[in-house]
Write a protein that holds these residues in place. Structure first.
Motif, PDB file in Angstrom:
ATOM      1  N   GLY A  35      -2.690  -0.085  -6.143  1.00 23.50           N
ATOM      2  CA  GLY A  35      -3.440   0.955  -6.837  1.00 23.50           C
ATOM      3  C   GLY A  35      -3.149   1.013  -8.323  1.00 23.50           C
ATOM      4  O   GLY A  35      -3.111   2.090  -8.934  1.00 23.50           O
ATOM      5  N   THR A  36      -2.958  -0.146  -8.933  1.00 24.43           N
ATOM      6  CA  THR A  36      -2.638  -0.214 -10.354  1.00 24.43           C
ATOM      7  C   THR A  36      -3.512  -1.278 -10.999  1.00 24.43           C
ATOM      8  O   THR A  36      -4.122  -2.098 -10.310  1.00 24.43           O
ATOM      9  N   GLY A  50       0.809  -1.207   0.000  1.00 21.51           N
ATOM     10  CA  GLY A  50       0.000   0.000   0.000  1.00 21.51           C
ATOM     11  C   GLY A  50       0.845   1.260   0.000  1.00 21.51           C
ATOM     12  O   GLY A  50       0.592   2.202  -0.777  1.00 21.51           O
ATOM     13  N   ALA A  68      -4.982  -4.250  -5.815  1.00 22.45           N
ATOM     14  CA  ALA A  68      -5.736  -3.214  -5.103  1.00 22.45           C
ATOM     15  C   ALA A  68      -4.829  -2.390  -4.195  1.00 22.45           C
ATOM     16  O   ALA A  68      -4.928  -1.155  -4.147  1.00 22.45           O
ATOM     17  N   GLY A 114       2.644   1.616  -3.348  1.00 22.70           N
ATOM     18  CA  GLY A 114       1.732   2.096  -4.379  1.00 22.70           C
ATOM     19  C   GLY A 114       1.432   3.581  -4.253  1.00 22.70           C
ATOM     20  O   GLY A 114       1.381   4.305  -5.264  1.00 22.70           O
ATOM     21  N   ARG A 115       1.248   4.058  -3.015  1.00 22.74           N
ATOM     22  CA  ARG A 115       0.963   5.482  -2.818  1.00 22.74           C
ATOM     23  C   ARG A 115       2.149   6.346  -3.234  1.00 22.74           C
ATOM     24  O   ARG A 115       1.975   7.400  -3.856  1.00 22.74           O
ATOM     25  N   ALA A 163       2.171   6.506  -6.996  1.00 21.62           N
ATOM     26  CA  ALA A 163       1.096   7.372  -7.498  1.00 21.62           C
ATOM     27  C   ALA A 163       1.408   8.845  -7.258  1.00 21.62           C
ATOM     28  O   ALA A 163       1.178   9.697  -8.134  1.00 21.62           O
TER      29      ALA A 163
END
Length: 273
Positions: free
Chosen positions: A101-102, A57, A98, A60-61, A64
């Motif tokens: 985030g991709t 998580g 998930a 991913g953040r 992004a």
């Protein structure tokens, strides 16, 4: 060209940046977020994580929030070693996608051929099950490449006999004094890219006097020599650090170790003691 801008080409033609940033043992939250953000700012475009690291998580953040286009960043994650059934693999992949985030990952690996609590046990049937799911992720374009981690030759041969697609990478522990020659040679002879995690022996090699003596001759740090050695073995190093200055140092490896010095390094053992 610098190490951060060069690529290996995987068997299916996908390019993978030659130097990756490893996130093993970096805790979820600010630690992982800040480390990945700093690595991306330093020019890294290949980030390696795993469901088992618990930090997807935050990784991913950071990706992004970097503002870097998704197609310019190569993301690797891994199916937990404990999952050895098709349905479990599908569910875990969805969790990783998930969390990151991709809509796809660039490389998806089986983290190990056996659960960590049963190292060495024969899970060939389970690996065939999860590989079937991974072939489907690949064919659907949700994993651009698929591979394995911590597999030895017998594990690779068992998987080959039960699968349609060959793994495109095998991520193993690889550093001066511990190069797993048998599986490395097998992979390189069969079009499987070897990725080397712990290229600094989780820091233990940094105090090795023999390696330091050679590094000094090149005006380089032990870390730089160690990463350059892995690259000259046609193996992809995945150094990990949370210190931005060391991220830059680890990527500054555009020099050549001589054939003679490579031979000396090849002959070293117990470098992590």
């Amino acid at each position: 060209m610098t190490a951060l801008s060069e690529h290996f080409t995987l068997a299916n033609g996908v390019e993978i940046p030659k130097l990756g940033f490893g996130t093993w043992q970096i805790p979820d939250g600010d630690d992982a977020y800040d480390a990945v953000a700093a690595a991306l700012a330093a020019g890294y475009r290949h980030i390696d994580t795993a469901r088992g690291y618990g930090n997807e998580g935050s990784v991913g953040r950071a990706i992004a929030d970097s503002g870097i286009p998704r197609d310019e960043i190569f993301i690797t994650t891994k199916l937990p070693a404990e999952i050895k059934d098709y349905d479990g693999a599908v569910a875990s992949f969805e969790e990783s996608i998930a969390a990151l985030g991709t809509d796809h990952v660039d490389l998806y690996l089986i983290h190990a051929p056996w659960p960590w609590s049963e190292m060495g046990a024969d899970y060939a049937a389970g690996n065939a099950e999860v590989w079937r799911a991974m072939e489907e992720f690949y064919e659907a374009g949700r994993a651009r490449t698929i591979g394995v981690s911590n597999f030895v030759v017998s594990d690779l041969e068992k998987l080959a006999s039960a699968s349609r697609l060959a793994p495109q990478a095998n991520q193993i522990k690889f550093y001066i004094g511990s190069t797993q020659a048998e599986v490395t040679d097998y992979c390189q002879a069969n079009g499987i890219l070897v990725e080397g995690y712990s290229p600094l022996a989780t820091g233990a090699i940094l105090d090795n006097p023999e390696v330091k003596a050679i590094a000094d001759r090149y005006g380089r740090t032990v870390a730089q020599l160690s990463i350059r050695y892995v690259l000259q073995k046609d193996v992809l190093p995945l150094p990990k650090t949370t210190t931005p200055s060391r991220m830059a140092e680890n990527a500054d490896v555009d020099f050549e170790i001589s054939v003679d010095d490579m031979g000396v390094l090849d002959g070293l053992t117990d470098t992590a003691r």
